[in-house]
Structure formats: C-alpha cells, structure tokens
Design a protein around this motif. Structure first.
Motif, PDB file in Angstrom:
ATOM      1  N   LEU A 193      38.452  26.569  39.778  1.00  0.00           N
ATOM      2  CA  LEU A 193      39.266  26.249  40.943  1.00  0.00           C
ATOM      3  C   LEU A 193      40.712  26.665  40.704  1.00  0.00           C
ATOM      4  N   ALA A 194      41.364  27.172  41.743  1.00  0.00           N
ATOM      5  CA  ALA A 194      42.765  27.597  41.613  1.00  0.00           C
ATOM      6  C   ALA A 194      43.676  26.395  41.419  1.00  0.00           C
TER       7      ALA A 194
ATOM      8  N   ILE B 143      36.612  28.680  30.372  1.00  0.00           N
ATOM      9  CA  ILE B 143      36.517  27.252  30.722  1.00  0.00           C
ATOM     10  C   ILE B 143      37.761  26.486  30.300  1.00  0.00           C
ATOM     11  N   TRP B 144      38.202  26.682  29.069  1.00  0.00           N
ATOM     12  CA  TRP B 144      39.276  25.858  28.515  1.00  0.00           C
ATOM     13  C   TRP B 144      40.576  26.647  28.435  1.00  0.00           C
ATOM     14  N   SER B 145      41.688  25.934  28.514  1.00  0.00           N
ATOM     15  CA  SER B 145      42.997  26.556  28.269  1.00  0.00           C
ATOM     16  C   SER B 145      43.955  25.508  27.725  1.00  0.00           C
ATOM     17  N   PHE B 146      44.857  25.951  26.844  1.00  0.00           N
ATOM     18  CA  PHE B 146      45.846  25.049  26.240  1.00  0.00           C
ATOM     19  C   PHE B 146      47.182  25.780  26.189  1.00  0.00           C
ATOM     20  N   ASP B 147      48.243  25.072  26.579  1.00  0.00           N
ATOM     21  CA  ASP B 147      49.578  25.663  26.611  1.00  0.00           C
ATOM     22  C   ASP B 147      50.582  24.671  26.035  1.00  0.00           C
TER      23      ASP B 147
ATOM     24  N   ASN C 153      33.601  24.420  40.103  1.00  0.00           N
ATOM     25  CA  ASN C 153      34.019  23.730  41.320  1.00  0.00           C
ATOM     26  C   ASN C 153      34.999  22.589  41.053  1.00  0.00           C
ATOM     27  N   ASP C 154      35.436  22.425  39.823  1.00  0.00           N
ATOM     28  CA  ASP C 154      36.397  21.363  39.554  1.00  0.00           C
ATOM     29  C   ASP C 154      37.368  21.785  38.466  1.00  0.00           C
ATOM     30  N   LEU C 155      38.471  21.050  38.413  1.00  0.00           N
ATOM     31  CA  LEU C 155      39.558  21.342  37.490  1.00  0.00           C
ATOM     32  C   LEU C 155      40.123  20.033  36.970  1.00  0.00           C
ATOM     33  N   LEU C 156      40.242  19.904  35.676  1.00  0.00           N
ATOM     34  CA  LEU C 156      40.879  18.752  35.055  1.00  0.00           C
ATOM     35  C   LEU C 156      42.005  19.249  34.167  1.00  0.00           C
ATOM     36  N   ARG C 157      43.219  18.764  34.418  1.00  0.00           N
ATOM     37  CA  ARG C 157      44.368  19.168  33.619  1.00  0.00           C
ATOM     38  C   ARG C 157      45.110  17.928  33.148  1.00  0.00           C
TER      39      ARG C 157
ATOM     40  N   GLN D  39      36.107  20.860  44.285  1.00  0.00           N
ATOM     41  CA  GLN D  39      35.683  21.544  45.500  1.00  0.00           C
ATOM     42  C   GLN D  39      34.203  21.231  45.693  1.00  0.00           C
ATOM     43  N   PHE D  40      33.905  20.316  46.650  1.00  0.00           N
ATOM     44  CA  PHE D  40      32.525  19.891  46.855  1.00  0.00           C
ATOM     45  C   PHE D  40      31.710  20.982  47.539  1.00  0.00           C
ATOM     46  N   ASN D  41      32.296  21.618  48.529  1.00  0.00           N
ATOM     47  CA  ASN D  41      31.661  22.738  49.211  1.00  0.00           C
ATOM     48  C   ASN D  41      32.769  23.559  49.872  1.00  0.00           C
ATOM     49  N   ASP D  42      32.394  24.498  50.732  1.00  0.00           N
ATOM     50  CA  ASP D  42      33.418  25.365  51.308  1.00  0.00           C
ATOM     51  C   ASP D  42      34.305  24.645  52.316  1.00  0.00           C
TER      52      ASP D  42
END
Length: 831
Positions: free
Chosen positions: A114-115, A276-280, A312-316, A394-397
């Motif tokens: 997800l953006a 999948i993963w990112s670290f900054d 469909n999901d993003l956790l930060r 994002q559950f669906n469009d």
C-alpha cells in the motif's frame, strides 16, 4: 523552345534552393508547433478516477477525470517522460517523442504494498476539496534545508512570516500564517496532533533537523479540512514523514556557516527487503552561537522507522526524539538600545531599577546583538520523544482504513537568575541575620514542565462510486501536564532546599473529535464537498501557579465545525472553487491562569469564506484566491494586567481578516523559471478598548486608563507579504536562485500606533546548488545559502507595553533583530 539539359539543371537547382529557403523560414514555426498528449488510465478494463499524471522535470501535472481521461495541451515538440501514480497501484512511466498529437494510455497494476500516502489522505486537501492549500515536495524541502528550523523552509509560501529569537533561524523560531500565530496554526505529523495541548503553540526547537525526515508538507490556509488536534484559525501544516526507498542507501549531510553554525546528519535505510520490510534511521546534531549575544543552541535528534508492507496493508512504527539546550534570547532589545539613544537608555535604566552591572551591560553592548541575560546557565532545556504506530488497510477497491496509536513524552525546564526576589513569592519566611530582617534574596530558579500526550486517530475511506466517496474519521487524545518550580540556589536560603517545589500545577485535557467528509460529482465538471466535525474538549486546571495562586478550573466545550464547498472544472487545466467553513477554539492555559480573579475567558469562533481560481499546464501553474475570516470573541491582548502584573487576553466581540492571495510558477525554458506569491489583507477589530495601568511609588496599581479605538489593525498582521524567486539552471546539475521577500509594517499592539510597530522589510537571499557523482558515490551535492545578501537591518518580531506614573504614560518597545548578511555552506553525500 525546348529547354536544354543545362537549363533543366538550372531550374532544378533554383527549385531546390527555394525549398531549402522555405524550409529554413518555416523551421521556427515547425519547432514552435504545439501538440497534445492525452489518454486514459485504467486497471484492466476499469478506468481510474483521480490518478496523478506528471511530466518529469516540469511543473506539468494533472489528474484523470471521472472517465479516467487526462490531457496535456500546448506542448512543444521534443522528448517527454510521463509518470502516472495512484494510491494502491505501482507508479509507471513512459517516454514519448512528440512531433504530433499523441494518445498515450496507461494500465496500472496494484502495488505489492500500500502507498504511504494513504496514512495522511484523510486529513489532506485536494483539488476537489474547495480548500486553499499549498503542497511542498521532498525535493523543495531538500533544496532549502540547510539546518534552519522548519518555519524557515516554509517561509517561501503565501502569507507566511517567520522570525527567530537568535536572529539566524536556529533555536527558537516562530511562524505566522495570515497574521495568525502558532497557537492558531494546527500542526499534524502523519495525521497526529503536534501542537502543545495547553499553550496550543508549536515549538519547532524540540524537533531539530526534522525536515531531514519529511517526505512532503501541505499547508492549508484558513480553516481547511477537518483535522486532529487544536482548531485551525489561521491555517494548518500537515507533515508526512519520509517514505521508504526501494534500494538501500546512506547519506551524510553537513552544513557549516556564520555564527559557528554546524549541522551533521547521518541517514541510512535498508530499502525494501524481500519487497516486504523496510528500516530507516537518522541521527542529527545542530550547533550555533546565534546572531544575538549568547543566543547559542545545542540541538540533537534522531528518527527511527520500520515498516511492514503487505499487499493490502501497511504497518509503520516511528520513534523520534529531540533534545535542545538553548540560551534564552526572548527578552528582545529595548528600543533605546536599538537606536543608540544614550539618554533613552539611562531613562530605561532608571524606570526599570537596573543594577549597576545591568546598566553598564546595556550601555556598552552592540545595538543589534544586545541580550539582557548574562547568567551563564540562563538556558532552556527540554527533551521530547514521540512514538507512533501507523496502520493502513485496503480491504477492496472501494474500502480502506488508516489509524494510529501515539505517545509523546516531554520533560524539561528553563533556568534563570533573578535579583532581589521576595521570600514570600516562593512560599518562604524572611530570615533574621545578625539582627537584620532580610525579606529578599538573589536566587536561581527552574520552572519545569513534565507532560504526557497519548491517543488514537483513525479514518475509514469508502469509494461508493467513481463520482462519490466518503471518509469517516476522528481521534481521542489525552494530555497530562505537570508544572512546578524549584529554587536551586539562593544568596539567603531561608528554609528552602533544591528539591522543594514552590508551586505545583496540573493540566488534564481530553480531546475527542469525529468527522464525516463526502465528495460528490453529479456531473463531470462539478465536485461538491461537505465536511462535518464534532469536537468535545474537557480541560481541568488544578494546583497552584507560579504566583502561588490557587487554580481550580473545570471547563468543557462542545464544538460543531461544518464545512461545505464546490469546485467547477472549467477544462482540463483550470477550475474555480468556493467554500464556507466554521471553526471553534478553546482558550489556552494562560487565558485561565493569568486572568483576573473572578473572570473567565470564552471560546472563540471563526466563519471562513474562501473562493479561488486555479490554472495548471506544462509551463504555468497559477492560482488566485480571496478569503474572509470573521471572528466572534477572538482572544487578544488589551494591555490589561492581573494583580500579579501578568498580561492576559480578553475576548473582543467582532474582528475580521479579508484578503487576496496569488501563487504562481512559470517555466520560461529549460534554464529559467520563476516562482512568486503575494498576499494582501485587511485585518481589523471592530471595537477595541486599550488599558494602561498607573502605579504608585510602592509598585501598586492605583488607576487604570482606558482608550477606545474603532477598527484598528490586528497586531502582527502585515497588509502585504510578497515573495519572488528566479531560478537559473545553465548546465545539468547546477542551479542558482535569487529569493526576495517583502513584509509590510506590522503593529505590535492593537492601537495602530506608529510608535509601536515593526517597520516594513525587504530581504534577498541567494541559493546555489551543484549535483554530480563520482565512483562509489551516487550523488554529491554542494549547496550555498547566502541570507540577506544586501545586509538589510530589520526586525521581524517584537512586543510592547505601557504604564503610567503620576499621570505620565510611558511605552516600552522591544525588538527581535535579524542577522545581516550570513551564509550556510553544505556538503551532502548519497551512497
């Protein structure tokens, strides 16, 4: 007679020459021919509404309409790279050689993750929101980031005025939007409130070098859209922190400049690991002696971020913190010292009972760098740490969700030396020393703030149809603040000790809001916008204040803040909009603690009307808007003081701000571009009463004089704020810019008295940047910022107060001078 062979040859050569001449004559016309690029953006067979289409290396940008169509017009022949992006989809780009009208269709694929933009989408305005706003990109932030506080990076936007206590943009800085101070400008970080809950102000010094971790900023002027936290009475600043890079990276950013200013920043990131993963992470320090004497700053900060990117999901999760130690420069410079008026300084010394050392210091200091504080530890010390868990799904469009849990921990104090203080003001008894009763002492005190702020924000987004979408969101936040004071040293100690609190106050504030937003386009050319917010605030103040006065305030507010608007799209390049919004705002802590016993402040109300026109093509982006901001019960300073000589704000029945703002960017060619904006306003209080207290020889108030004013200007509200920037890019990688800022005169109180104002100022800066690369280093950037290149002497802030003695009124003016010509040189390495 038939032509000979030689005649035919001559005729052919003549014809060839005529064609060649004609081609040469027509070449400029051919090269000036203008073409269009148009097409649709879709996912498989479904067209996408609101996708963003940009032409790289230009300001040309547009969005798809309800049929998924877009168009760029008036393009010259040449090569163009087109990028298309849409939340939840992979960004793609195509390059086209344009020598005729082209149809260029794009088919997007859903992103593997997800953006990041979905995190702040609920609190952001767009061209369908009928809101006046300005977006600032990451590239613009990087170009102007030399280590100065964030307000100085925002200084180039419409209607903005910034100031610096230390005079050079590092340390305590302030920002006003449309004349409204920081307590009336709502600031959010990833949709999470940042303003201090009690003072409602924003202290940028607690976030040193935060700009290095910012992806983009949106400034909404006026009420704007519903957001979380304190009400927006002048504007809002919505900040989104940096998105991950696709590839691993490392950066070293360094700045050195005038007044021993030094910034060192280290940034690292893993890029996407297994998609999948990112670290900054970022680690920064900033030091500066400041332009003003002893106005030094020692600032440190870090920023850590880790994210999980699902399909469909993003956790930060963000953790960031700032620590500041800043020598106080908040007293300003007395007018007599600024003007070099020796007799005026001697009168000031006598009126204010300055000691011999203080008098000598005033008389011998430089007129533009004088700082009244000389105690070696006259510092402000504070640490603030933030913890954010951001989640989007994002559950669906059609249906998506984003929310956040947050916690902010802040603690610190300012220390100051005070002469000849009464023991009784600190709850201490006088002492008997060798038969002499001592009721006063020199001392050092610290005033502490220890606070916790935590809560949840959320938003549900539903795209019912291509022309209809809804957002339902809100927040619940709690604030717990402790205010207390300590005496850490005294010439005569009485019965106190270093750990005793001579006052203890508490502030408990709960802030709940819920809002619903809808965008509806009944026809392609029309977009209707509605935004309804309910906000409930409870605020309890207990304990004792700095004057040992008992505090017991319990306040509850219920606010309804509706907003409606419409946007009409005239064509692919232009639209007009109008909106009406209502905002309500509760008083701040000082409005309760400093007010006269028995009085209570009322909440403020604002009705805001906005109307504007926007135009954008590949070379020109321009907008003009008119606004009216009509206040009921606005809180302002009137000169009146309480029994402890503290100034406080009072409600005035009616006041207003009306104005026009213009914002434009134009690309002349590949080498030249210009950016400019202007704000013209009229800011008035309908009926204003000014108060002046008369004192006797004991320092007691014996009389209060009042003067009525009809329609005076609101303080610190310049009628004109102008900005212009000429950008020159002669060769690849090199850019030079000349920036010019004009701010008209501002009055320091509400009497519109010419003897109590800041003079108009016009300041010019120059910025140079050169980018190149070499083996092992992806990019090297050398930057130079020269501020105030014409060495203008000006003051960007100040304050005033008046008092009377034996029937004679005296006004004291104080000013905050800004540095003359100064520079910042940066070297930035990206690996």
């Amino acid at each position: 007679m038939p032509l000979t062979c030689s005649g035919l040859i001559k005729k052919y050569k003549l014809k060839t020459r005529l064609i060649t001449v004609l081609a040469v004559l027509l070449l400029p016309l051919l090269t000036q021919a203008q073409f269009t690029i148009s097409g649709t953006v879709s996912e498989k067979s479904i067209t996408l509404t609101g996708a963003t289409i940009k032409i790289k290396n230009s300001t040309a940008v547009t969005t798809t309409n309800t049929q998924g169509k877009y168009q760029f017009s008036n393009l010259k022949s040449g090569s163009y790279t087109i990028t298309v992006s849409f939340v939840g989809y992979r960004t793609i780009e195509k390059t086209v050689q344009l020598n005729s009208d082209q149809t260029l269709d794009f088919q997007l694929n859903q992103a593997a993750f997800l953006a990041e933009e979905v995190i702040v989408r609920a609190t952001r305005a767009n061209e369908k929101s009928a809101t006046t706003y300005k977006n600032i990109s990451k590239a613009e932030i990087e170009e102007n980031n030399f280590g100065q506080d964030l307000p100085f990076i925002l200084n180039n936007t419409p209607g903005v005025v910034v100031t610096s206590d230390a005079g050079a943009g590092v340390g305590y800085t302030g920002i006003r939007i449309r004349g409204s101070d920081a307590a009336r400008v709502n600031v959010t970080l990833n949709g999470i409130p940042y303003n201090d809950s009690e003072s409602q102000g924003t202290f940028w010094v607690n976030m040193p070098d935060f700009a290095s971790s910012v992806d983009n900023i949106q400034i909404q002027r006026g009420v704007g859209t519903s957001t979380n936290g304190a009400g927006a009475f002048g504007g809002s600043v919505n900040i989104q922190t940096a998105s991950p890079s696709e590839n691993a990276y490392a950066e070293l950013n360094n700045t050195f400049g005038s007044f021993n200013t030094l910034k060192n920043t280290v940034k690292v990131g893993t890029g996407l690991i297994n998609n999948i993963w990112s670290f900054d992470g970022r680690l920064s320090r900033i030091k500066s002696d400041g332009f003003i004497d002893r106005a030094a700053s020692d600032l440190k900060s870090y920023f850590l971020s880790g994210a999980y990117h699902g399909k469909n999901d993003l956790l930060r999760v963000n953790i960031f913190s700032g620590t500041e130690k800043t020598y106080q420069a908040w007293n300003g410079i007395p007018e007599s010292r600024l003007n070099g008026d020796v007799q005026g300084m001697n009168d000031f010394i006598a009126r204010n009972y300055l000691s011999d050392a203080e008098a000598a210091h005033l008389l011998s200091s430089d007129s533009r760098t004088y700082n009244s504080f000389t105690y070696k530890d006259q510092n402000d010390n504070y640490q603030q740490s933030h913890y954010q868990a951001l989640y989007a799904k994002q559950f669906n469009d059609k249906f998506s969700f984003n929310g956040a849990l947050h916690y902010t921990d802040g603690k610190g104090y300012f220390e100051e030396f005070k002469m000849s203080q009464k023991f009784s003001n600190y709850g201490l008894p006088p002492i008997n020393e060798n038969g002499v009763l001592r009721e006063r002492t020199d001392l050092v005190r610290r005033r502490w703030l220890d606070n916790d702020f935590y809560g949840v924000t959320y938003a549900f987004n539903y795209q019912a149809k291509s022309n209809l979408n809804f957002t339902v969101g809100g927040a619940y936040n709690e604030y717990k603040g402790k205010h207390y004071g300590q005496v850490t040293w005294a010439q005569y100690a009485s019965t106190g000790d270093n750990f005793r609190h001579y006052y203890d106050g508490k502030g408990d504030k709960n802030d709940f809001n819920v809002y619903g937003k809808a965008n509806y386009s009944p026809v392609e050319q029309l977009s209707l916008f509605a935004d309804l917010q309910y906000r409930k605030v409870t605020y309890d103040i207990t304990g004792t204040d700095k004057n040992l006065k008992s505090l017991n305030f319990g306040n509850e507010y219920d606010f309804f803040n509706p907003k409606i608007g419409a946007t009409v799209f005239l064509n692919e390049e232009s639209n007009v909009y109008t909106s009406f919004s209502v905002a309500n705002k509760e008083p701040n802590r000082d409005d309760f603690t400093n007010i006269k016993t028995g009085l209570l402040p009322k909440s403020e109300r604002l009705n805001n009307i906005e109307a504007g026109y926007r135009f954008k093509n590949n070379t020109l982006s321009a907008g003009i808007n008119a606004y009216g901001m009509f206040y009921k019960d606005q809180l302002i300073f009137t000169g009146e003081i309480n029994e402890f000589a503290d100034a406080y704000r009072q409600n005035v029945d009616k006041s207003y701000r009306i104005g026009v703002e213009i914002d434009a960017s134009y690309i002349f060619s590949s080498k030249f571009a210009i950016n400019a904006n202007a704000a013209f306003s009229k800011n008035k209080i309908k009926d204003y009463i000014d108060y002046v207290s008369e004192y006797d020889d004991n320092g007691d108030v014996v009389n209060v004089f009042t003067t009525s004013y009809a329609n005076p200007d609101i303080s610190f509200s310049p009628k004109s704020v102008l900005f212009g920037e000429l950008v020159y890019k002669p060769v690849k990688g090199f850019a030079a810019a000349i920036q010019s800022k004009y701010v008209s005169a501002q009055f320091m109180d509400n009497t519109q008295n010419d003897t109590r104002k800041l003079d108009a100022y016009w300041v010019n800066n120059a910025r140079l940047g050169y980018d190149f690369n070499m083996a092992g280093i992806r990019n090297i950037n050398i930057g130079l910022l020269v501020n105030n290149i014409l060495n203008r002497k000006y003051e960007s802030n100040g304050y005033t107060y008046s008092s009377a003695y034996q029937g004679t009124t005296t006004t004291e003016n104080f000013y905050f001078t800004q540095a003359g010509t100064n520079f910042l040189l940066s070297l930035n390495l990206k690996f």
